[in-house]
Structures are given as structure tokens and as C-alpha cells.
Design a protein around this motif. Structure first.
Motif, PDB file in Angstrom:
ATOM      1  N   GLY A 183     -63.798 103.113 -62.293  1.00  0.00           N
ATOM      2  CA  GLY A 183     -62.373 103.467 -62.942  1.00  0.00           C
ATOM      3  C   GLY A 183     -61.997 104.844 -62.400  1.00  0.00           C
ATOM      4  N   GLY A 184     -60.911 105.094 -62.758  1.00  0.00           N
ATOM      5  CA  GLY A 184     -60.319 106.367 -62.338  1.00  0.00           C
ATOM      6  C   GLY A 184     -59.511 106.294 -61.345  1.00  0.00           C
ATOM      7  N   CYS A 185     -59.051 107.398 -60.715  1.00  0.00           N
ATOM      8  CA  CYS A 185     -58.223 107.566 -59.518  1.00  0.00           C
ATOM      9  C   CYS A 185     -58.889 107.827 -58.170  1.00  0.00           C
ATOM     10  N   ARG A 186     -58.331 106.901 -57.317  1.00  0.00           N
ATOM     11  CA  ARG A 186     -59.198 106.750 -55.848  1.00  0.00           C
ATOM     12  C   ARG A 186     -58.000 106.742 -54.838  1.00  0.00           C
ATOM     13  N   ALA A 187     -58.415 107.768 -53.966  1.00  0.00           N
ATOM     14  CA  ALA A 187     -57.286 107.874 -52.901  1.00  0.00           C
ATOM     15  C   ALA A 187     -57.379 106.778 -51.858  1.00  0.00           C
ATOM     16  N   LEU A 188     -56.428 106.251 -51.329  1.00  0.00           N
ATOM     17  CA  LEU A 188     -56.203 105.042 -50.319  1.00  0.00           C
ATOM     18  C   LEU A 188     -56.325 105.482 -48.829  1.00  0.00           C
ATOM     19  N   LYS A 189     -56.747 104.558 -48.361  1.00  0.00           N
ATOM     20  CA  LYS A 189     -56.947 104.913 -46.736  1.00  0.00           C
ATOM     21  C   LYS A 189     -55.461 105.240 -46.304  1.00  0.00           C
ATOM     22  N   THR A 190     -55.173 106.226 -45.355  1.00  0.00           N
ATOM     23  CA  THR A 190     -53.943 106.625 -44.708  1.00  0.00           C
ATOM     24  C   THR A 190     -53.640 106.013 -43.479  1.00  0.00           C
ATOM     25  N   GLY A 191     -52.481 105.808 -43.057  1.00  0.00           N
ATOM     26  CA  GLY A 191     -52.226 105.357 -41.612  1.00  0.00           C
ATOM     27  C   GLY A 191     -52.193 103.864 -41.495  1.00  0.00           C
ATOM     28  N   GLN A 192     -52.250 102.996 -42.490  1.00  0.00           N
ATOM     29  CA  GLN A 192     -52.610 101.514 -42.452  1.00  0.00           C
ATOM     30  C   GLN A 192     -51.315 100.920 -42.950  1.00  0.00           C
ATOM     31  N   GLY A 193     -50.251 101.716 -43.354  1.00  0.00           N
ATOM     32  CA  GLY A 193     -49.282 101.123 -43.796  1.00  0.00           C
ATOM     33  C   GLY A 193     -49.057 100.845 -45.186  1.00  0.00           C
ATOM     34  N   GLY A 194     -48.139 100.164 -45.787  1.00  0.00           N
ATOM     35  CA  GLY A 194     -47.950  99.969 -47.243  1.00  0.00           C
ATOM     36  C   GLY A 194     -48.896  98.998 -47.916  1.00  0.00           C
ATOM     37  N   VAL A 195     -49.278  98.887 -48.900  1.00  0.00           N
ATOM     38  CA  VAL A 195     -50.137  98.000 -49.663  1.00  0.00           C
ATOM     39  C   VAL A 195     -49.498  96.649 -49.950  1.00  0.00           C
ATOM     40  N   THR A 196     -49.994  95.546 -49.345  1.00  0.00           N
ATOM     41  CA  THR A 196     -49.447  94.191 -49.590  1.00  0.00           C
ATOM     42  C   THR A 196     -50.171  93.498 -50.641  1.00  0.00           C
ATOM     43  N   GLU A 197     -51.407  93.722 -51.072  1.00  0.00           N
ATOM     44  CA  GLU A 197     -52.004  93.006 -52.082  1.00  0.00           C
ATOM     45  C   GLU A 197     -52.979  93.892 -52.687  1.00  0.00           C
ATOM     46  N   VAL A 198     -53.227  93.694 -53.985  1.00  0.00           N
ATOM     47  CA  VAL A 198     -54.604  94.140 -54.657  1.00  0.00           C
ATOM     48  C   VAL A 198     -55.162  93.092 -55.521  1.00  0.00           C
ATOM     49  N   SER A 199     -56.312  92.926 -55.206  1.00  0.00           N
ATOM     50  CA  SER A 199     -57.102  91.750 -55.429  1.00  0.00           C
ATOM     51  C   SER A 199     -58.378  92.070 -56.397  1.00  0.00           C
ATOM     52  N   THR A 200     -58.468  91.617 -57.540  1.00  0.00           N
ATOM     53  CA  THR A 200     -59.501  92.017 -58.420  1.00  0.00           C
ATOM     54  C   THR A 200     -59.733  90.835 -59.568  1.00  0.00           C
ATOM     55  N   ARG A 243     -60.072  95.171 -54.065  1.00  0.00           N
ATOM     56  CA  ARG A 243     -59.729  95.239 -52.750  1.00  0.00           C
ATOM     57  C   ARG A 243     -58.418  95.361 -52.613  1.00  0.00           C
ATOM     58  N   ILE A 244     -58.117  96.337 -51.936  1.00  0.00           N
ATOM     59  CA  ILE A 244     -56.503  96.683 -51.381  1.00  0.00           C
ATOM     60  C   ILE A 244     -56.403  96.131 -50.088  1.00  0.00           C
ATOM     61  N   THR A 245     -55.335  95.266 -49.777  1.00  0.00           N
ATOM     62  CA  THR A 245     -54.985  95.120 -48.446  1.00  0.00           C
ATOM     63  C   THR A 245     -53.528  95.582 -47.909  1.00  0.00           C
ATOM     64  N   PHE A 246     -53.717  96.028 -46.799  1.00  0.00           N
ATOM     65  CA  PHE A 246     -52.449  96.954 -46.279  1.00  0.00           C
ATOM     66  C   PHE A 246     -51.840  96.121 -45.066  1.00  0.00           C
ATOM     67  N   GLU A 247     -50.731  96.556 -44.822  1.00  0.00           N
ATOM     68  CA  GLU A 247     -49.718  96.005 -43.753  1.00  0.00           C
ATOM     69  C   GLU A 247     -50.392  95.600 -42.503  1.00  0.00           C
ATOM     70  N   SER A 248     -51.295  96.667 -42.257  1.00  0.00           N
ATOM     71  CA  SER A 248     -52.189  96.480 -40.845  1.00  0.00           C
ATOM     72  C   SER A 248     -53.217  95.364 -40.850  1.00  0.00           C
ATOM     73  N   GLY A 249     -53.533  94.869 -42.231  1.00  0.00           N
ATOM     74  CA  GLY A 249     -54.615  94.010 -42.157  1.00  0.00           C
ATOM     75  C   GLY A 249     -55.955  94.428 -42.779  1.00  0.00           C
ATOM     76  N   TYR A 250     -56.019  95.998 -42.687  1.00  0.00           N
ATOM     77  CA  TYR A 250     -56.948  96.652 -43.182  1.00  0.00           C
ATOM     78  C   TYR A 250     -57.336  96.477 -44.645  1.00  0.00           C
ATOM     79  N   GLN A 251     -58.426  96.266 -45.091  1.00  0.00           N
ATOM     80  CA  GLN A 251     -58.865  96.167 -46.566  1.00  0.00           C
ATOM     81  C   GLN A 251     -59.654  97.172 -46.712  1.00  0.00           C
ATOM     82  N   GLN A 252     -59.543  97.872 -47.951  1.00  0.00           N
ATOM     83  CA  GLN A 252     -60.186  99.005 -48.563  1.00  0.00           C
ATOM     84  C   GLN A 252     -60.887  98.482 -50.084  1.00  0.00           C
ATOM     85  N   THR A 253     -61.923  98.697 -50.169  1.00  0.00           N
ATOM     86  CA  THR A 253     -62.742  98.302 -51.285  1.00  0.00           C
ATOM     87  C   THR A 253     -63.076  99.287 -52.129  1.00  0.00           C
TER      88      THR A 253
END
Length: 105
Positions: free
Chosen positions: A47-64, A33-43
Motif C-alpha cells: 500500500g501507499g504512494c508509488r511513483a509510476l514509470k515516466t516516458g511510457q505515455g498515459g495509463v490505459t489500465e490498472v489491473s488488480t 499491474r499498470i499498463t501504459f500507452e506504450s504497452g509497458y507494464q509496471q507491477t
């Protein structure tokens, strides 16, 4: 953008370390789970490379889970992009990381 040999070595080592643990289906199923500055969370899963959601600000936390490794990259692709941060398990960032992609392993 040309890739300098020193950057290529760092990028290769980061990617290799992040995906080294992908030996079984169980490892691949661990959600991140990736948490962004906006509060949006992307799960993201697997494995491998995954694109992150744009327009949500920087990543503030990676949880796993503690055994799952990750690396955040500046571009939307993990190849040709600069590694910004890496680690394993849950990590919080004091300063948001402006990442566009993540490698999970």
C-alpha cells in the motif's frame, strides 16, 4: 503550488479511501499491474504512494483484485498532486490518464 481547501478535501478523501483497507499483510501483498500507452507494464505491491514509470505515455489500465482500491495522481507524489482517477479492481481507461503516481490500498 497552493492547495485550495476544496482540493485538499477531495485529495484527503481519495487517499483515505484508497488506503482504508490496509489492515493486514494479506491486503498489502496484492500486486497491481499498470499498463501504459506504450504497452509497458509496471507491477507495484504494498500500500501507499508509488511513483509510476515516466516516458511510457498515459495509463490505459490498472489491473488488480476486486478488493484492492487505487487512486492515480498527476504528480510523482500523492501529496500536493491532483487526483485524476480512482477505483477498485481492474479498470480500463478509454482516454489514457497522464498519471505520475498511484496510491494502493
Amino acid at each position: 503550488m497552493p492547495i485550495r481547501p476544496a482540493n485538499l478535501a477531495t485529495m484527503s478523501a481519495t487517499i483515505a479511501g484508497a488506503i482504508a483497507g490496509l489492515s493486514s499483510r494479506e491486503d498489502q501483498a496484492s500486486p497491481v499491474r499498470i499498463t501504459f500507452e506504450s504497452g509497458y507494464q509496471q507491477t507495484v505491491e504494498n500500500g501507499g504512494c508509488r511513483a509510476l514509470k515516466t516516458g511510457q505515455g498515459g495509463v490505459t489500465e490498472v489491473s488488480t483484485e476486486a478488493k484492492v482500491k487505487f487512486a492515480l495522481f498527476s504528480g510523482t507524489s500523492c501529496q500536493g498532486s491532483r487526483a485524476l482517477a480512482s477505483g477498485h479492481g481492474t479498470v480500463s481507461f478509454g482516454d489514457p490518464v497522464l498519471a505520475g503516481a498511484i496510491v494502493i490500498g
